[in-house]
Design a protein around this motif. Structure first.
Motif, PDB file in Angstrom:
ATOM      1  N   PHE A 182     -20.527 -65.804 -31.824  1.00 21.30           N
ATOM      2  CA  PHE A 182     -21.528 -65.547 -30.792  1.00 21.30           C
ATOM      3  C   PHE A 182     -21.443 -64.084 -30.321  1.00 21.30           C
ATOM      4  O   PHE A 182     -20.465 -63.688 -29.690  1.00 21.30           O
ATOM      5  CB  PHE A 182     -21.336 -66.497 -29.607  1.00 21.30           C
ATOM      6  N   ASN A 183     -22.477 -63.322 -30.615  1.00 19.01           N
ATOM      7  CA  ASN A 183     -22.533 -61.908 -30.245  1.00 19.01           C
ATOM      8  C   ASN A 183     -23.249 -61.758 -28.911  1.00 19.01           C
ATOM      9  O   ASN A 183     -24.424 -62.106 -28.792  1.00 19.01           O
ATOM     10  CB  ASN A 183     -23.271 -61.131 -31.341  1.00 19.01           C
ATOM     11  N   TRP A 184     -22.555 -61.203 -27.914  1.00 20.81           N
ATOM     12  CA  TRP A 184     -23.131 -61.124 -26.572  1.00 20.81           C
ATOM     13  C   TRP A 184     -24.045 -59.915 -26.352  1.00 20.81           C
ATOM     14  O   TRP A 184     -24.544 -59.696 -25.251  1.00 20.81           O
ATOM     15  CB  TRP A 184     -22.027 -61.170 -25.516  1.00 20.81           C
ATOM     16  N   LYS A 185     -24.292 -59.123 -27.365  1.00 18.64           N
ATOM     17  CA  LYS A 185     -25.272 -58.031 -27.282  1.00 18.64           C
ATOM     18  C   LYS A 185     -25.064 -57.155 -26.036  1.00 18.64           C
ATOM     19  O   LYS A 185     -25.970 -56.979 -25.209  1.00 18.64           O
ATOM     20  CB  LYS A 185     -26.702 -58.586 -27.310  1.00 18.64           C
ATOM     21  N   GLN A 186     -23.866 -56.620 -25.934  1.00 19.28           N
ATOM     22  CA  GLN A 186     -23.538 -55.785 -24.779  1.00 19.28           C
ATOM     23  C   GLN A 186     -24.309 -54.462 -24.766  1.00 19.28           C
ATOM     24  O   GLN A 186     -24.195 -53.683 -23.823  1.00 19.28           O
ATOM     25  CB  GLN A 186     -22.034 -55.511 -24.762  1.00 19.28           C
ATOM     26  N   HIS A 187     -25.109 -54.206 -25.819  1.00 19.92           N
ATOM     27  CA  HIS A 187     -25.923 -52.984 -25.811  1.00 19.92           C
ATOM     28  C   HIS A 187     -27.091 -53.089 -24.844  1.00 19.92           C
ATOM     29  O   HIS A 187     -27.715 -52.068 -24.523  1.00 19.92           O
ATOM     30  CB  HIS A 187     -26.452 -52.686 -27.220  1.00 19.92           C
ATOM     31  N   TRP A 188     -27.406 -54.312 -24.369  1.00 27.12           N
ATOM     32  CA  TRP A 188     -28.505 -54.459 -23.412  1.00 27.12           C
ATOM     33  C   TRP A 188     -28.033 -54.018 -22.023  1.00 27.12           C
ATOM     34  O   TRP A 188     -27.741 -54.841 -21.158  1.00 27.12           O
ATOM     35  CB  TRP A 188     -29.001 -55.898 -23.346  1.00 27.12           C
ATOM     36  N   ILE A 189     -27.929 -52.744 -21.790  1.00 29.45           N
ATOM     37  CA  ILE A 189     -27.531 -52.226 -20.492  1.00 29.45           C
ATOM     38  C   ILE A 189     -28.609 -51.275 -19.986  1.00 29.45           C
ATOM     39  O   ILE A 189     -29.372 -50.689 -20.758  1.00 29.45           O
ATOM     40  CB  ILE A 189     -26.164 -51.518 -20.539  1.00 29.45           C
ATOM     41  N   GLY A 190     -28.676 -51.137 -18.658  1.00 28.49           N
ATOM     42  CA  GLY A 190     -29.687 -50.275 -18.062  1.00 28.49           C
ATOM     43  C   GLY A 190     -29.197 -48.855 -17.868  1.00 28.49           C
ATOM     44  O   GLY A 190     -28.015 -48.549 -18.069  1.00 28.49           O
ATOM     45  N   ASP A 239     -14.656 -82.036 -13.807  1.00 24.17           N
ATOM     46  CA  ASP A 239     -13.716 -82.819 -14.604  1.00 24.17           C
ATOM     47  C   ASP A 239     -12.715 -81.960 -15.375  1.00 24.17           C
ATOM     48  O   ASP A 239     -11.923 -82.477 -16.159  1.00 24.17           O
ATOM     49  CB  ASP A 239     -14.459 -83.741 -15.568  1.00 24.17           C
ATOM     50  N   GLY A 240     -12.760 -80.640 -15.177  1.00 26.65           N
ATOM     51  CA  GLY A 240     -11.807 -79.754 -15.834  1.00 26.65           C
ATOM     52  C   GLY A 240     -12.311 -79.093 -17.100  1.00 26.65           C
ATOM     53  O   GLY A 240     -11.639 -78.203 -17.644  1.00 26.65           O
ATOM     54  N   CYS A 241     -13.466 -79.510 -17.622  1.00 27.37           N
ATOM     55  CA  CYS A 241     -14.035 -78.816 -18.777  1.00 27.37           C
ATOM     56  C   CYS A 241     -14.357 -77.372 -18.419  1.00 27.37           C
ATOM     57  O   CYS A 241     -14.756 -77.077 -17.276  1.00 27.37           O
ATOM     58  CB  CYS A 241     -15.303 -79.525 -19.259  1.00 27.37           C
ATOM     59  N   ARG A 242     -14.181 -76.489 -19.393  1.00 29.21           N
ATOM     60  CA  ARG A 242     -14.433 -75.069 -19.157  1.00 29.21           C
ATOM     61  C   ARG A 242     -15.284 -74.478 -20.281  1.00 29.21           C
ATOM     62  O   ARG A 242     -15.210 -74.936 -21.430  1.00 29.21           O
ATOM     63  CB  ARG A 242     -13.122 -74.284 -19.069  1.00 29.21           C
ATOM     64  N   ILE A 243     -16.071 -73.471 -19.933  1.00 32.32           N
ATOM     65  CA  ILE A 243     -16.785 -72.653 -20.907  1.00 32.32           C
ATOM     66  C   ILE A 243     -16.359 -71.214 -20.671  1.00 32.32           C
ATOM     67  O   ILE A 243     -16.493 -70.696 -19.560  1.00 32.32           O
ATOM     68  CB  ILE A 243     -18.307 -72.781 -20.772  1.00 32.32           C
ATOM     69  N   ILE A 244     -15.832 -70.576 -21.701  1.00 30.26           N
ATOM     70  CA  ILE A 244     -15.366 -69.194 -21.600  1.00 30.26           C
ATOM     71  C   ILE A 244     -16.306 -68.305 -22.406  1.00 30.26           C
ATOM     72  O   ILE A 244     -16.484 -68.510 -23.614  1.00 30.26           O
ATOM     73  CB  ILE A 244     -13.923 -69.045 -22.125  1.00 30.26           C
ATOM     74  N   LEU A 245     -16.895 -67.335 -21.738  1.00 27.83           N
ATOM     75  CA  LEU A 245     -17.704 -66.327 -22.414  1.00 27.83           C
ATOM     76  C   LEU A 245     -16.831 -65.084 -22.570  1.00 27.83           C
ATOM     77  O   LEU A 245     -16.481 -64.434 -21.579  1.00 27.83           O
ATOM     78  CB  LEU A 245     -18.966 -65.991 -21.616  1.00 27.83           C
ATOM     79  N   ASP A 246     -16.464 -64.774 -23.791  1.00 28.21           N
ATOM     80  CA  ASP A 246     -15.590 -63.645 -24.082  1.00 28.21           C
ATOM     81  C   ASP A 246     -16.461 -62.489 -24.566  1.00 28.21           C
ATOM     82  O   ASP A 246     -16.852 -62.440 -25.730  1.00 28.21           O
ATOM     83  CB  ASP A 246     -14.565 -64.053 -25.140  1.00 28.21           C
ATOM     84  N   GLY A 247     -16.767 -61.577 -23.651  1.00 32.27           N
ATOM     85  CA  GLY A 247     -17.687 -60.505 -23.979  1.00 32.27           C
ATOM     86  C   GLY A 247     -17.091 -59.410 -24.838  1.00 32.27           C
ATOM     87  O   GLY A 247     -17.824 -58.631 -25.453  1.00 32.27           O
ATOM     88  N   GLU A 248     -15.771 -59.336 -24.914  1.00 36.35           N
ATOM     89  CA  GLU A 248     -15.112 -58.274 -25.678  1.00 36.35           C
ATOM     90  C   GLU A 248     -14.358 -58.786 -26.892  1.00 36.35           C
ATOM     91  O   GLU A 248     -13.755 -58.003 -27.625  1.00 36.35           O
ATOM     92  CB  GLU A 248     -14.149 -57.510 -24.762  1.00 36.35           C
ATOM     93  N   GLY A 249     -14.365 -60.083 -27.107  1.00 34.75           N
ATOM     94  CA  GLY A 249     -13.677 -60.649 -28.263  1.00 34.75           C
ATOM     95  C   GLY A 249     -12.176 -60.452 -28.215  1.00 34.75           C
ATOM     96  O   GLY A 249     -11.540 -60.163 -29.236  1.00 34.75           O
ATOM     97  N   LYS A 250     -11.588 -60.646 -27.042  1.00 37.22           N
ATOM     98  CA  LYS A 250     -10.154 -60.389 -26.880  1.00 37.22           C
ATOM     99  C   LYS A 250      -9.287 -61.419 -27.599  1.00 37.22           C
ATOM    100  O   LYS A 250      -8.229 -61.093 -28.132  1.00 37.22           O
ATOM    101  CB  LYS A 250      -9.801 -60.362 -25.394  1.00 37.22           C
ATOM    102  N   GLY A 255     -29.338 -58.468 -19.102  1.00 40.44           N
ATOM    103  CA  GLY A 255     -28.601 -57.927 -20.230  1.00 40.44           C
ATOM    104  C   GLY A 255     -28.427 -58.936 -21.361  1.00 40.44           C
ATOM    105  O   GLY A 255     -29.266 -59.809 -21.584  1.00 40.44           O
ATOM    106  N   GLY A 256     -27.298 -58.815 -22.079  1.00 42.50           N
ATOM    107  CA  GLY A 256     -27.030 -59.739 -23.178  1.00 42.50           C
ATOM    108  C   GLY A 256     -26.855 -61.165 -22.712  1.00 42.50           C
ATOM    109  O   GLY A 256     -27.196 -62.113 -23.431  1.00 42.50           O
ATOM    110  N   LEU A 257     -26.340 -61.360 -21.499  1.00 45.30           N
ATOM    111  CA  LEU A 257     -26.204 -62.713 -20.948  1.00 45.30           C
ATOM    112  C   LEU A 257     -27.567 -63.348 -20.745  1.00 45.30           C
ATOM    113  O   LEU A 257     -27.785 -64.516 -21.074  1.00 45.30           O
ATOM    114  CB  LEU A 257     -25.428 -62.663 -19.636  1.00 45.30           C
TER     115      LEU A 257
END
Length: 421
Positions: free
Chosen positions: A199-207, A303-314, A252-254
């Motif tokens: 999943f590419n977050w397209k961080q180039h979409w900046i103002g 319920d403890g489920c999580r979604i992590i968006l990793d914008g830098e691919g750490k 932006g990319g989000l």
């Protein structure tokens, strides 16, 4: 995947628009088996005729009868593609009042989606809306109210919960949903969306923060392009292909990719009727006007489920889904032995209505509609608000309000410009 999808749309347009432009009403038997006469097709009015709007001119079983755009050049180009007989407007309010329009397709920037969807519902039109569904949480709630009050069908245009390979997973969502329903990974689950899971977050979409005031080109009605958004002096970077870099119009990319990525995850986790109870952000301080980059956004459910968006691919080793008893990696690889054999013993997910033409003709709710679409768009908008404020937030999924944070709640439903409020 998105690039491939866009290429296929362009190819489809090249092959089909000549035919669309030549349509006349002819008997069904002349067209032959499998073809629909124009009189048998549902009619569409397309609002916003940039690249995305034009990509939807040639859908099966529909015929474009009206188009609208605030840029005269866009409108002229679209009319040339469609041919004579198509009505043109620069004010969407005129288009949605046409009695011959069955479906209104909203292909504008996101700051217009909510307003136009609500007005189209009031005008008795069914609605096909581009993602993200709305720019704010408050707009989403009002779209639900209008669509249901006036008995309309609504489709949000992201398709990955029911068709196509889901980005890096190299499989449609159905077997992933089946795996999660079977609890073979255990519970609760953590889903990670990063370039390492496909999943590419397209961080180039900046103002840009130093835009000089520029004359408005004569072909563009800039005041109407802004519509409900706050007035800001014109610069070409604020409009058309680069509008996503500004909070007033998107996120932006989000904002661009968030609903494509997050809606199927919401469906996979069975969260179509709820929202997370918190959102945490790791990001540089954001500019009040121009969208910047971000490092990580973490959503947590009750319920403890999580979604992590990793914008830098750490995290290079992250699984797409991880649970107490197993992991699922890109390419539908897993550390569970004989996974596909084990899955065969479990039932498939319930069927969905995934053809909007069927939805409209039979008045059956579409698979991705105003309610579950609003919930997945709320994921995007929660993340945007946390980024704008630079702090983590708690959220009440029932009341759809942030807890103990009036600053965050003020961004749920920011005031529109007076005329559009």
């Amino acid at each position: 995947m998105e690039q491939k999808k866009n290429q296929s749309r362009r190819s489809f347009l090249r092959n089909s628009l000549g035919t669309v432009a030549a349509f006349t009403i002819v008997p069904r038997h002349v067209l032959g088996r499998g073809y629909l006469a124009p009189s048998d097709q549902l009619t569409k009015g397309v609002i916003g005729t940039g690249s995305m709007g034009k990509a939807h001119f040639g859908y099966d079983s529909t015929r474009v009868v009206a188009i609208c755009d605030v840029d005269k050049l866009h409108l002229q180009e679209a009319k040339q593609l469609l041919g004579e007989g198509v009505k043109t407007f620069d004010d969407y309010r005129e288009l949605i009042q046409l009695p011959e329009v069955d479906i209104v397709h909203i292909a504008t920037p996101p700051h217009w989606h909510g307003t136009i969807a609500i007005e189209a519902a009031r005008a008795g039109k069914d609605i096909w809306c581009e993602k993200p569904m709305t720019r704010t949480i408050g707009e989403g709630k009002r779209v639900i109210e209008a669509v249901q009050q006036f008995g309309r069908m609504f489709r949000l245009n992201t398709w990955f919960r029911f068709t196509d390979n889901f980005y890096g997973m190299n499989t449609p969502v159905k077997p992933i949903k089946k795996l999660v329903n079977a609890r073979l990974l255990g519970w609760p689950l953590t889903v990670t969306l990063s370039r390492h899971t496909g999943f590419n977050w397209k961080q180039h979409w900046i103002g840009k923060t130093d835009l000089p005031v520029t004359p408005v080109p004569p072909e563009l009605n800039y005041d109407r392009w802004l519509g409900p958004a706050p007035y800001k002096p014109y610069h070409p970077h604020r409009v058309h292909q680069t509008f996503r870099g500004y909070w007033d119009y998107d996120g932006g990319g989000l904002g661009d990719m968030g609903q494509h990525y997050l809606d199927p995850v919401q469906y996979i986790l069975g969260k179509d009727e709820t929202s997370p109870v918190s959102v945490q952000v790791e990001a540089p301080q954001q500019h009040p006007d121009a969208v910047g980059t971000w490092s990580r956004i973490i959503y947590t459910y009750k319920d403890g489920c999580r979604i992590i968006l990793d914008g830098e691919g750490k995290d290079e080793k992250a699984a797409f889904i991880e649970g107490p008893t197993g992991k699922l990696y890109p390419g539908f690889r897993s550390d569970i032995p004989d996974l596909e054999k084990k899955l065969a013993a479990y039932p498939d997910p319930p069927p969905q209505v995934t053809d909007f033409i069927t939805s409209v003709r039979e008045r059956r709710r579409f698979a991705l509609n105003e309610e579950n679409g609003h919930r997945s768009c709320t994921l995007v908008n929660m993340g945007k608000i946390a980024l704008q404020l630079g702090r983590s937030l708690e959220f009440d999924p029932e009341k759809q309000l942030f807890l103990h944070d009036e600053g965050a709640n003020s961004l749920i439903d920011p005031p529109a410009r007076t005329f559009w409020s």
